[in-house]
Design a protein around this motif. Sequence first.
Motif, PDB file in Angstrom:
ATOM      1  N   SER A   1       0.834  -1.190   0.000  1.00 42.16           N
ATOM      2  CA  SER A   1       0.000   0.000   0.000  1.00 42.16           C
ATOM      3  C   SER A   1       0.876   1.250   0.000  1.00 42.16           C
ATOM      4  N   ALA A   2       0.422   2.290  -0.697  1.00 44.00           N
ATOM      5  CA  ALA A   2       1.190   3.522  -0.828  1.00 44.00           C
ATOM      6  C   ALA A   2       1.295   4.309   0.473  1.00 44.00           C
ATOM      7  N   ASN A   3       0.415   4.071   1.425  1.00 45.36           N
ATOM      8  CA  ASN A   3       0.430   4.864   2.658  1.00 45.36           C
ATOM      9  C   ASN A   3       1.086   4.124   3.826  1.00 45.36           C
ATOM     10  N   ALA A   4       2.035   3.294   3.548  1.00 46.26           N
ATOM     11  CA  ALA A   4       2.707   2.516   4.591  1.00 46.26           C
ATOM     12  C   ALA A   4       3.585   3.426   5.457  1.00 46.26           C
ATOM     13  N   PRO A   5       3.439   3.332   6.771  1.00 43.94           N
ATOM     14  CA  PRO A   5       4.234   4.182   7.675  1.00 43.94           C
ATOM     15  C   PRO A   5       5.633   3.621   7.905  1.00 43.94           C
ATOM     16  N   SER A   6       6.455   4.389   8.595  1.00 44.80           N
ATOM     17  CA  SER A   6       7.781   3.885   8.965  1.00 44.80           C
ATOM     18  C   SER A   6       7.629   2.926  10.139  1.00 44.80           C
ATOM     19  N   GLY A   7       8.619   2.088  10.327  1.00 44.59           N
ATOM     20  CA  GLY A   7       8.598   1.144  11.436  1.00 44.59           C
ATOM     21  C   GLY A   7       8.930  -0.261  10.987  1.00 44.59           C
ATOM     22  N   ARG A   8       8.735  -1.206  11.892  1.00 45.74           N
ATOM     23  CA  ARG A   8       9.075  -2.618  11.661  1.00 45.74           C
ATOM     24  C   ARG A   8       7.914  -3.335  10.984  1.00 45.74           C
ATOM     25  N   TYR A   9       8.201  -4.096   9.920  1.00 45.17           N
ATOM     26  CA  TYR A   9       7.205  -4.855   9.169  1.00 45.17           C
ATOM     27  C   TYR A   9       7.476  -6.347   9.299  1.00 45.17           C
ATOM     28  N   THR A  10       6.406  -7.112   9.275  1.00 44.75           N
ATOM     29  CA  THR A  10       6.509  -8.566   9.269  1.00 44.75           C
ATOM     30  C   THR A  10       5.942  -9.068   7.949  1.00 44.75           C
ATOM     31  N   VAL A  11       6.685  -9.933   7.286  1.00 45.40           N
ATOM     32  CA  VAL A  11       6.257 -10.520   6.019  1.00 45.40           C
ATOM     33  C   VAL A  11       5.982 -11.998   6.263  1.00 45.40           C
ATOM     34  N   LEU A  12       4.714 -12.389   6.169  1.00 41.42           N
ATOM     35  CA  LEU A  12       4.330 -13.806   6.244  1.00 41.42           C
ATOM     36  C   LEU A  12       4.178 -14.293   4.813  1.00 41.42           C
ATOM     37  N   TRP A  13       4.744 -15.446   4.497  1.00 38.75           N
ATOM     38  CA  TRP A  13       4.629 -15.962   3.144  1.00 38.75           C
ATOM     39  C   TRP A  13       4.259 -17.432   3.159  1.00 38.75           C
ATOM     40  N   ARG A  14       3.560 -17.844   2.105  1.00 38.11           N
ATOM     41  CA  ARG A  14       3.206 -19.257   1.918  1.00 38.11           C
ATOM     42  C   ARG A  14       3.172 -19.513   0.411  1.00 38.11           C
ATOM     43  N   VAL A  15       3.878 -20.563  -0.014  1.00 37.38           N
ATOM     44  CA  VAL A  15       3.938 -20.934  -1.426  1.00 37.38           C
ATOM     45  C   VAL A  15       3.864 -22.450  -1.538  1.00 37.38           C
ATOM     46  N   VAL A  16       3.698 -22.930  -2.767  1.00 38.15           N
ATOM     47  CA  VAL A  16       3.758 -24.362  -3.032  1.00 38.15           C
ATOM     48  C   VAL A  16       5.092 -24.625  -3.718  1.00 38.15           C
ATOM     49  N   SER A  17       5.956 -25.399  -3.044  1.00 39.22           N
ATOM     50  CA  SER A  17       7.292 -25.714  -3.556  1.00 39.22           C
ATOM     51  C   SER A  17       7.207 -26.518  -4.844  1.00 39.22           C
TER      52      SER A  17
END
Length: 189
Positions: free
Chosen positions: A75-91
């Motif tokens: 999103s274009a309005n993301a603030p500063s600070g710490r982000y967490t990226v959760l990911w899930r894929v099919v190997s």
Amino acid sequence: MLFPAPATAHDSIVSSYPAAASSVDSPPDEISITFSAELLGEGGTGLIEITGPDGVVYSEGEPEIAEATITQHLSANAPSGRYTVLWRVVSSDGHPTSGEYGFEVLTSAPLSPSPTPSTTAAPTATPTPSSTESAGTDGVRTEGHGEATGGGAALPVFLITGVTVVLIGLLIVVLLLRNARRRRDAEQP
């Protein structure tokens, strides 16, 4: 019997942007994660959920999968600070794999001059950690089968497995030779 079947490993992360445990000057337009082999499936089989320091999900739209890379717009309005990226894929082996990592944004995105409020994507279901989750050395967590997501960590696993197999094989050979020698000594009067 002496040679075990080869172990299959899930695909591991080769690179990501932003990288795990890194800092970026401003919010990126997108998050991308590249794996060691081509991911299976299109639309709906992959997920990247980007949660900001305020607990709001800043993932925007559906993730895009192109060969070994999955990309999610931010999103274009993301603030500063710490982000967490959760990911899930099919190997590439057909099994789902998932994990999470974090990064930090040092400055907020500039506010748009238009008075219209921007919208953020509705929160999606958050994958729940399981008891098989492990922590990597660079702040990357993976779930499932102990695969590493820091890129290059698969080599030590294969190296350790290979050395273990060789040592077990040598132990078996030594025991067989010792047993044969005892039989030979017992047969001689």
